[in-house]
Enzyme design. Sequence first.
Site, mmCIF file in Angstrom:
data_model
loop_
_atom_site.group_PDB
_atom_site.id
_atom_site.type_symbol
_atom_site.label_atom_id
_atom_site.label_comp_id
_atom_site.label_asym_id
_atom_site.label_seq_id
_atom_site.Cartn_x
_atom_site.Cartn_y
_atom_site.Cartn_z
ATOM 1 N N TYR A 1 0.849 -1.186 0.000
ATOM 2 C CA TYR A 1 0.000 0.000 0.000
ATOM 3 C C TYR A 1 0.888 1.241 0.000
ATOM 4 O O TYR A 1 1.554 1.552 0.995
ATOM 5 C CB TYR A 1 -0.918 0.017 1.220
ATOM 6 C CG TYR A 1 -1.990 -1.054 1.214
ATOM 7 C CD1 TYR A 1 -2.239 -1.816 0.074
ATOM 8 C CD2 TYR A 1 -2.750 -1.304 2.343
ATOM 9 C CE1 TYR A 1 -3.227 -2.793 0.070
ATOM 10 C CE2 TYR A 1 -3.741 -2.282 2.340
ATOM 11 C CZ TYR A 1 -3.969 -3.023 1.204
ATOM 12 O OH TYR A 1 -4.948 -3.994 1.207
ATOM 13 N N SER B 1 -12.899 -4.295 -0.682
ATOM 14 C CA SER B 1 -13.642 -3.422 -1.603
ATOM 15 C C SER B 1 -15.122 -3.757 -1.691
ATOM 16 O O SER B 1 -15.666 -3.959 -2.782
ATOM 17 C CB SER B 1 -13.006 -3.468 -2.996
ATOM 18 O OG SER B 1 -11.710 -2.938 -2.977
ATOM 19 N N GLY C 1 -17.110 -4.297 -9.766
ATOM 20 C CA GLY C 1 -16.141 -4.965 -10.625
ATOM 21 C C GLY C 1 -14.752 -4.972 -10.007
ATOM 22 O O GLY C 1 -14.582 -4.791 -8.804
ATOM 23 N N PHE D 1 -11.504 -3.262 -9.388
ATOM 24 C CA PHE D 1 -10.829 -1.967 -9.357
ATOM 25 C C PHE D 1 -11.480 -0.944 -10.277
ATOM 26 O O PHE D 1 -10.792 -0.141 -10.917
ATOM 27 C CB PHE D 1 -9.339 -2.113 -9.711
ATOM 28 C CG PHE D 1 -8.552 -2.867 -8.678
ATOM 29 C CD1 PHE D 1 -8.630 -2.531 -7.347
ATOM 30 C CD2 PHE D 1 -7.743 -3.928 -9.043
ATOM 31 C CE1 PHE D 1 -7.912 -3.218 -6.385
ATOM 32 C CE2 PHE D 1 -7.024 -4.634 -8.095
ATOM 33 C CZ PHE D 1 -7.095 -4.272 -6.765
#
Length: 315
Positions: A52, A217, A222, A224
């Site tokens: 990250y 997420s 979808g 990213f």
Amino acid sequence: MKFFPLSDTNLEVSSLVLGCMRLKQLSISEAESLIRSAIEQGINFFDHADIYGHGVCEEIFAEALQMNPSIRETMILQSKCGIRSKENYYDLSKEHILRSVDGILKRLQTDYLDILLLHRPDPLVEPDEVAEAFDQLHSQGKVKYFGVSNHTPAQIELLQRSLPHKLIVNQIQLSIAHTPVIDSGVSFNMKVDQSINRDSSIVDYCRLNNITLQAWSPFQHGFFKGPFDRHRLDRTSSGKHSSDPRHDEAGAPARRLQKLGGNTDAGRMVPNLQIRWKYRAVAVPFSKKRNEGRISRPSFFCAFFKSSVCISVYP
């Protein structure tokens, strides 16, 4: 804030988790405001990874808190390793795992991690090497518990056969707009695309083996493509919906949720319904307002299912 014991550990974790994937986008003061607002809400669980921001996010986290032993003891820290982003391949060798953890600890300014996850499966993994790395990290007091991310049941079994410690977590992609891990079971034996088993029944496997599922997420449409709720009210200056087909595709789930909510305030209702679907509890609207230094935006958080499932959300 609700808390529950993380499976097969002595960790009592908050039902919301702060994901730190994009702390690099914030200044130190903004990061401090976000983190401290999360703590004020009762959040004690923070999710990181060595890739990250190429490690910068972990550095910002520690600097924003002015990390010290007294602060460290109040929180649960989880990080991940195994992706060599510069070389563009996965590496779960003993050497890479040990070196990665030392880097993580240095950047977070701490002596230990509560949980270490293997970020992605390495097709050339040697389970015995992973076992040696885990055993050394645990015996040295650098890592308390271990898990994986984006692993299939067979990949978990292959690792677990050699490991001296139980894998307690598997982090996978899951959102109300991305549900293949659920679709195949619901559509079993039907001639529809949703019936295709793409995940080897990972949800059932983890529940049977008491492995906590963390869904990354959960507000994303979808792979990213960005949080789909951002497109829910995407309109032109004339007040009409955007003609961009990407916005129409990404906004469709949010518009359906808005109808379920009786067309109430979409900015607050859509994230709440998403959380309720994953959390099975009363949803609390969260977001981040930089000027007020408080939490009020859900895309910075992850919520846990009351059973052995948790949902990771990132900014």
